[in-house]
Write a protein that holds these residues in place. Sequence first.
Motif, short mmCIF file in Angstrom:
data_model
loop_
_atom_site.label_atom_id
_atom_site.label_comp_id
_atom_site.label_asym_id
_atom_site.label_seq_id
_atom_site.Cartn_x
_atom_site.Cartn_y
_atom_site.Cartn_z
N PHE A 60 -18.64 -17.61 -25.99
CA PHE A 60 -18.65 -17.36 -27.42
C PHE A 60 -20.05 -17.15 -27.97
CE2 PHE A 60 -14.46 -19.18 -26.84
CZ PHE A 60 -13.68 -18.43 -27.71
N ASN A 61 -21.06 -17.24 -27.12
CA ASN A 61 -22.42 -16.91 -27.53
C ASN A 61 -22.68 -15.40 -27.45
OD1 ASN A 61 -23.68 -19.75 -27.72
ND2 ASN A 61 -22.66 -19.75 -25.72
N LYS A 62 -21.79 -14.69 -26.78
CA LYS A 62 -21.94 -13.25 -26.61
C LYS A 62 -20.92 -12.52 -27.48
CE LYS A 62 -23.60 -13.70 -21.83
NZ LYS A 62 -23.36 -13.34 -20.41
N PRO A 63 -21.13 -11.23 -27.70
CA PRO A 63 -20.17 -10.47 -28.53
C PRO A 63 -18.75 -10.59 -27.98
CG PRO A 63 -22.15 -9.18 -28.14
CD PRO A 63 -22.27 -10.39 -27.26
N PHE A 64 -17.79 -10.77 -28.89
CA PHE A 64 -16.39 -10.88 -28.47
C PHE A 64 -15.49 -10.21 -29.50
CE2 PHE A 64 -17.28 -14.73 -30.94
CZ PHE A 64 -16.21 -14.77 -31.82
N GLU A 65 -14.25 -9.96 -29.08
CA GLU A 65 -13.26 -9.35 -29.95
C GLU A 65 -11.99 -10.19 -29.95
OE1 GLU A 65 -13.82 -4.57 -30.30
OE2 GLU A 65 -12.83 -5.31 -28.48
N VAL A 66 -11.29 -10.20 -31.08
CA VAL A 66 -9.98 -10.83 -31.21
C VAL A 66 -8.93 -9.74 -31.21
CG1 VAL A 66 -8.49 -12.21 -32.71
CG2 VAL A 66 -10.91 -12.78 -32.51
N PHE A 67 -7.85 -9.94 -30.43
CA PHE A 67 -6.80 -8.92 -30.39
C PHE A 67 -5.44 -9.58 -30.22
CE2 PHE A 67 -8.34 -9.64 -26.12
CZ PHE A 67 -7.20 -9.67 -25.32
N ASP A 68 -4.40 -8.84 -30.53
CA ASP A 68 -3.03 -9.31 -30.40
C ASP A 68 -2.71 -9.51 -28.93
OD1 ASP A 68 -0.14 -9.39 -30.16
OD2 ASP A 68 -0.01 -8.59 -32.18
N SER A 69 -2.19 -10.68 -28.57
CA SER A 69 -1.90 -10.99 -27.16
C SER A 69 -0.86 -10.05 -26.57
CB SER A 69 -1.41 -12.44 -27.02
OG SER A 69 -2.41 -13.34 -27.43
N ASN A 70 -0.03 -9.44 -27.42
CA ASN A 70 1.03 -8.55 -26.95
C ASN A 70 0.69 -7.08 -27.11
OD1 ASN A 70 2.89 -10.71 -26.30
ND2 ASN A 70 3.15 -10.98 -28.51
N ASP A 71 -0.49 -6.80 -27.65
CA ASP A 71 -0.88 -5.41 -27.87
C ASP A 71 -2.40 -5.31 -27.84
OD1 ASP A 71 -1.28 -2.80 -28.59
OD2 ASP A 71 -0.24 -2.91 -30.51
N ASP A 72 -2.94 -4.89 -26.70
CA ASP A 72 -4.40 -4.82 -26.54
C ASP A 72 -5.06 -3.89 -27.54
OD1 ASP A 72 -4.08 -6.54 -24.49
OD2 ASP A 72 -4.52 -5.13 -22.87
N GLU A 121 -11.70 -11.82 -25.99
CA GLU A 121 -12.41 -11.41 -24.78
C GLU A 121 -13.79 -10.92 -25.16
OE1 GLU A 121 -10.34 -8.25 -22.86
OE2 GLU A 121 -10.80 -6.76 -24.40
N ASN A 122 -14.72 -11.10 -24.25
CA ASN A 122 -16.07 -10.61 -24.49
C ASN A 122 -16.09 -9.10 -24.47
OD1 ASN A 122 -17.10 -13.47 -22.83
ND2 ASN A 122 -17.94 -12.95 -24.82
N VAL A 123 -16.94 -8.54 -25.29
CA VAL A 123 -17.09 -7.10 -25.36
C VAL A 123 -18.14 -6.67 -24.35
CG1 VAL A 123 -17.66 -5.14 -26.83
CG2 VAL A 123 -16.50 -7.13 -27.80
N ALA A 124 -17.76 -5.76 -23.47
CA ALA A 124 -18.71 -5.27 -22.48
C ALA A 124 -19.82 -4.49 -23.18
CB ALA A 124 -18.01 -4.37 -21.47
N PRO A 125 -21.05 -4.76 -22.87
CA PRO A 125 -22.14 -4.01 -23.51
C PRO A 125 -22.11 -2.55 -23.13
CG PRO A 125 -22.95 -5.29 -21.64
CD PRO A 125 -21.53 -5.70 -21.85
#
Length: 267
Positions: A60-72, A121-125
């Motif tokens: 959680f120290n790195k960039p992350f995104e929130v998304f619907d568990s049933n719809d990426d 999930e973390n966002v890949a740079p």
Amino acid sequence: MGETAAFAEPLDTLNDSPHGDAPDASTTFGSGRVDSQAIASVSSIEETPATNYPVGAVDFNKPFEVFDSNDDDDRHANARVLAVLAGNNYPVVVVSHDGSEEVVTQFDTDGNSLNGDLSVENVAPAIEQTKFVIIFKDRREFSLGAELYDTEQAAFDVARNESDVFAVLPVTIPALKQEIPPVPLPVVAANDDDEEDEGEEVDAGPKYIAGMTLKAGDKVRAYRKNRGSRTCTILKTRHYPAHKQLYIQADGETPYWALNKNISRNW
């Protein structure tokens, strides 16, 4: 990232959740989606700089995104850490926006929300990366290993325990997804109308069709939709497409590329 609310002690209010020490959804952030009025306003909470957010499968120290568990593809905007609840199974409180709705959700360090409806999930740079892949050889056949390794040494460590290893090679992964241009396919007309034909138009010499060797100047019988069967003269031939190889003309009509199946002997 980089900010957290000053929650130093674990919340006292617990429920009988199977998650153990998850806070009561009616009094804290555990509902998974909390109206902004329930917490007054995120901006009204006194915040202090974070020094070390929890780290697990998700950092959680790195960039992350929130998304619907049933719809990426259903992803929230502006996700950030709001608070860290000490001693909680779902310690990371995240605020994000689903369209115009403000969403406050608790997550564990695996990226699962308390209610299971959202994930993190973390966002890949967006930088070019180099990975390593194992190349196998069996007789004359080459194949790629199924895994990509972060370092060459990691790939060598696995390769030592495998047979038929040919090499360990670097693979460069671009920062952005490449747009692969589609392969243009030849257009094959669905019927025998000459205006819908886009095949080659050069004379290819004699062609063997309907049990006959046919060439320019020969007469054939040709059936055409809405016109019936007529005697036509072959003007030229071609190789492709293979099902329409004769350019023919009936008396007084416009020439066209005829379907081979509609050609018969001119008795």
